[in-house]
Motif scaffolding. Structure first.
Motif: not given
Length: 175
Positions: A14-19, A34-40, A52-61
């Protein structure tokens, strides 16, 4: 002899700029990428929107890769209290989303993750990235944050696998 079951693990850095996030499959002692990436997040947006962006991004993953378990890197305090607090908020989002998705969630200190993957708790990012690529053939790690998340997943695979074997031995279960 029964076939080994596969467990899918989501690792989060976790990070506020990049998770960073990384997903691996664990079958016995075998790890598969399997896969990797980052939520910005956008630094110009207010804190609530970024969370909210982090929440939605993690939920999408979670929806896309359907993990069975999750592992989140713990936050260590740093010199800037404001940064530590914001990092803690990002970590809280990671813990909340995974728990609300019904996943068992474990937390690991950065030093434990590095020791599990590299062999020393004081490894640098380049060493972690190199070992992640060695342990997970086929992974290209899209960023340092994604590599760190895959390292968290690897650490969890080793730690949780050991716990499972100990419990199975105590209960007389054969897998």
């Amino acid at each position: 002899m029964t076939a080994l079951s596969t467990i899918r693990v989501l690792g989060l850095d976790p990070g506020l700029r990049h998770t960073g996030w990384g997903v691996i499959d664990v079958t016995g002692n075998r790890l598969s990428f399997v896969a990797d990436g980052a939520i910005h997040t956008n630094e110009k947006q207010d804190l609530s929107r970024r969370l909210e962006v982090l929440h939605d991004g993690i939920l999408d993953v979670i929806r896309a890769w359907t993990p069975d378990e999750a592992a989140v890197e713990e936050t260590l305090a740093n010199k800037n209290p404001s940064s530590t607090l914001k990092l803690g908020m990002a970590r809280g989002i990671a813990l909340l989303v995974t728990a609300r998705a019904g996943l068992p969630v474990e937390q690991y200190l950065p030093m434990i993750v590095k020791k599990s993957v590299v062999g020393t708790g004081h490894a640098d990012k380049a060493q972690v990235q190199h070992m992640v690529r060695m342990l997970l053939p086929g992974s290209q790690t899209t960023s340092a944050d994604a590599a760190d998340a895959l390292a968290v997943a690897i650490c969890h695979a080793h730690t949780a696998g050991t716990k499972r074997r100990v419990l199975d031995g105590m209960l007389g279960v054969r897998r």
